[in-house]
Scaffold this active site. Structure first.
Site, PDB file in Angstrom:
ATOM      1  N   SER A 160      -6.353  -4.853  -1.129  1.00 20.59           N
ATOM      2  CA  SER A 160      -5.501  -4.741   0.054  1.00 20.59           C
ATOM      3  C   SER A 160      -5.195  -3.287   0.357  1.00 20.59           C
ATOM      4  O   SER A 160      -5.435  -2.396  -0.451  1.00 20.59           O
ATOM      5  CB  SER A 160      -4.186  -5.485  -0.185  1.00 20.59           C
ATOM      6  OG  SER A 160      -3.368  -4.698  -1.044  1.00 20.59           O
ATOM      7  N   LYS A 161      -4.631  -3.073   1.542  1.00 21.22           N
ATOM      8  CA  LYS A 161      -4.291  -1.701   1.960  1.00 21.22           C
ATOM      9  C   LYS A 161      -3.337  -1.058   0.964  1.00 21.22           C
ATOM     10  O   LYS A 161      -3.312   0.145   0.797  1.00 21.22           O
ATOM     11  CB  LYS A 161      -3.648  -1.730   3.346  1.00 21.22           C
ATOM     12  CG  LYS A 161      -4.646  -2.135   4.429  1.00 21.22           C
ATOM     13  CD  LYS A 161      -4.155  -1.759   5.814  1.00 21.22           C
ATOM     14  CE  LYS A 161      -5.263  -1.921   6.832  1.00 21.22           C
ATOM     15  NZ  LYS A 161      -5.114  -3.060   7.687  1.00 21.22           N
ATOM     16  N   ARG A 162      -2.530  -1.884   0.311  1.00 19.30           N
ATOM     17  CA  ARG A 162      -1.527  -1.335  -0.613  1.00 19.30           C
ATOM     18  C   ARG A 162      -2.164  -0.690  -1.842  1.00 19.30           C
ATOM     19  O   ARG A 162      -1.528   0.078  -2.537  1.00 19.30           O
ATOM     20  CB  ARG A 162      -0.552  -2.437  -1.068  1.00 19.30           C
ATOM     21  CG  ARG A 162       0.423  -2.847   0.024  1.00 19.30           C
ATOM     22  CD  ARG A 162       1.507  -3.738  -0.548  1.00 19.30           C
ATOM     23  NE  ARG A 162       0.983  -4.965  -1.132  1.00 19.30           N
ATOM     24  CZ  ARG A 162       0.611  -6.026  -0.431  1.00 19.30           C
ATOM     25  NH1 ARG A 162       0.712  -6.008   0.885  1.00 19.30           N
ATOM     26  NH2 ARG A 162       0.151  -7.108  -1.028  1.00 19.30           N
ATOM     27  N   SER A 163      -3.418  -1.006  -2.113  1.00 19.77           N
ATOM     28  CA  SER A 163      -4.053  -0.443  -3.316  1.00 19.77           C
ATOM     29  C   SER A 163      -4.204   1.073  -3.197  1.00 19.77           C
ATOM     30  O   SER A 163      -4.397   1.761  -4.178  1.00 19.77           O
ATOM     31  CB  SER A 163      -5.428  -1.065  -3.541  1.00 19.77           C
ATOM     32  OG  SER A 163      -6.333  -0.521  -2.603  1.00 19.77           O
TER      33      SER A 163
END
Length: 485
Positions: free
Chosen positions: A254-257
């Site tokens: 995900s973008k959060r990674s």
């Protein structure tokens, strides 16, 4: 066999996710391996998600990664336009949707939002609307009357509730689903725009796409695509569904990674070629053990039949290792150019930055690693006298102090501060004193760097620092050691 034609059809919604880049890469490799065409098509029908400047990002990413398209908005191959909103202006999607209505494979739906909301159901913890075919039963007259009144409508696919639909995937084999699971998906939205799924099928057919490559999250909607091809009586392309890319915890990347997009990785100091090489291996294994491969080698070796079904883990540690290999192999000029913004930021003194970069080139994995390798050139860090004690080098604080005191006047007398000359002078002293090389060199390196690990040895460091700074640092070392002895 007809010429292989693949297409990359991104939506301009922001940065390019690693998963999208892998899809583009595999589509490019499948086409080029067979001497075919790779087409770029911009799918901008989802007006709500459109991001200003995102189309430029798509072009720039393809250019930076070397994935050159043969046809696209900027290269007409005769089946354009290659931008969906421009294709829509010709009325092509509505025309095909009306053909399906004629065949009984689609129908007009005039249901209000209120009515649709009343059909909401919770299935597996998700709230979804399952349409009940209410408008399928309207007579032709009723439909025409509603259209004449200007009532808002959508056009839905008419999927059967009985039986099954089967399609063949090149990786997963035959996939069969119960028709009861297929909802009557919308083909034309109330704003007149086609849905992504419908436009996809029409465009792929009109652009003669032979291989449709996409993430395996699309497997569930493929039966509906299959039914559209069959309804039109068109040739069905080869489907290739790619395995999921997960993070180290086996969750979807995900973008959060923090490293989910190509731009994130470039900003973090990765090299485009290394990113492409690594992404090629997320779901495909080459024969043999050699993992470092240029784009040309990938084109030659890529066989989509060897794509794996199981999810691929995006391992940032492995990518860093691979990036380090690319940096080591880079020619110096290119390395200086890419490392310049970093070294300019980290080295504020007037030192020979190229010499410093030569020392770190084989010791970094990503460009920001340069900082911790070179910070001591700006100023001597605070360090512990314990560092002078090294078992293997047979040094301790007493003999280190002695060596530094002996060498200080020797270095002060020298005007030639080239590393080779400093080495000769020091080795002459070591020989005369009858000590091991390490006993002479370890204290000097520690004094001039103040670090346990350094790129380059004592003399490379002294050459870069110059005479005055080197002498000052050795004096600091002597002072520190005198306090403890």
């Amino acid at each position: 066999m007809s010429k292989v034609r693949t297409r990359f059809a991104p939506s301009p919604t922001g940065r390019m996710h690693v998963g999208n880049l892998r899809t583009a890469l595999y589509e490019f490799l499948i086409a080029k391996h067979e001497g075919g065409d790779f087409i770029l098509r911009i799918e901008d029908t989802d007006q709500e998600r459109y991001v200003e400047g995102a189309t430029e990002i798509i072009y720039k990413t393809l250019e930076d990664t070397g994935l050159v398209h043969d046809e696209g908005p900027d290269k007409d191959g005769g089946v354009g336009p290659y931008v969906q909103s421009e294709r829509m202006k010709s009325g092509v999607y509505l025309e095909y949707a009306k053909q399906l209505v004629e065949k009984g494979e689609a129908y007009y739906c005039f249901c209000t939002d209120e009515r649709l909301n009343s059909l909401r159901q919770v299935i597996a913890g998700k709230e979804i609307v399952i349409y009940d075919k209410h408008c399928l039963h309207l007579s032709k007259e009723q439909v025409e009357e509603n259209l004449a009144k200007g009532m808002p409508y959508v056009i839905r696919q008419n999927n059967p509730k009985e039986g099954t639909t089967t399609f063949h995937d090149e990786i997963y084999g035959d996939v069969t689903v119960d028709n009861s699971e297929l909802d009557d998906m919308i083909l034309i939205k109330s704003d007149g725009y086609p849905t992504y799924n419908f436009a996809n099928v029409i465009d792929d057919h009109l652009m003669n796409i032979t291989h449709v490559v996409r993430g395996n999250e699309y497997i569930s909607s493929t039966p509906k695509y299959q039914r559209l091809y069959e309804a039109f009586g068109w040739e069905i392309p080869k489907y290739i569904h790619l395995p999921l890319i997960t993070d180290e915890n086996h969750k979807k990347l995900s973008k959060r990674s923090g490293h989910s997009s190509f731009e994130d990785l470039i900003e973090q100091g990765f090299v485009a070629e290394a990113v492409v090489n690594y992404i090629a291996l997320l779901g495909w294994s080459p024969e043999g053990t050699q993992e470092i491969k240029s784009l040309e080698e990938l084109i030659k070796e890529f066989d989509y039949h060897h794509i794996n079904k199981s999810p691929a883990v995006f391992d940032i540690v492995k990518l860093k290792w691979m990036n380090g290999e690319y940096i080591k192999a880079m020619d110096d000029e290119k390395f200086y150019e890419m490392a310049k913004p970093y070294i300019d930021k980290y080295i504020t003194k007037d030192l020979d930055k190229k010499k410093i970069l030569d020392l770190v080139k084989t010791r970094i994995e990503v460009f920001p690693d340069i900082e911790e390798k070179v910070d001591f050139f700006n100023e001597l860090p605070e360090y512990d006298v314990e560092m002078y004690t090294h078992k293997k080098m047979k040094t301790n604080s007493e003999n280190s102090l002695e060596v530094l005191k002996d060498l200080l006047p020797i270095y002060e007398a020298e005007s030639d501060y080239s590393k080779d000359h400093l080495y000769e002078v020091t080795m002459a002293y070591v020989k005369e004193k009858g000590i091991k090389n390490g006993q002479g060199m370890w204290p000097v390196r520690t004094a001039v760097s103040g670090k346990q690990m350094t790129p380059g040895g004592a003399f490379e460091i002294m050459e870069i620092l110059g005479k005055e700074e080197s002498i000052n640092r050795i004096k600091v070392g002597i002072e520190k050691l005198e306090k403890t002895n």
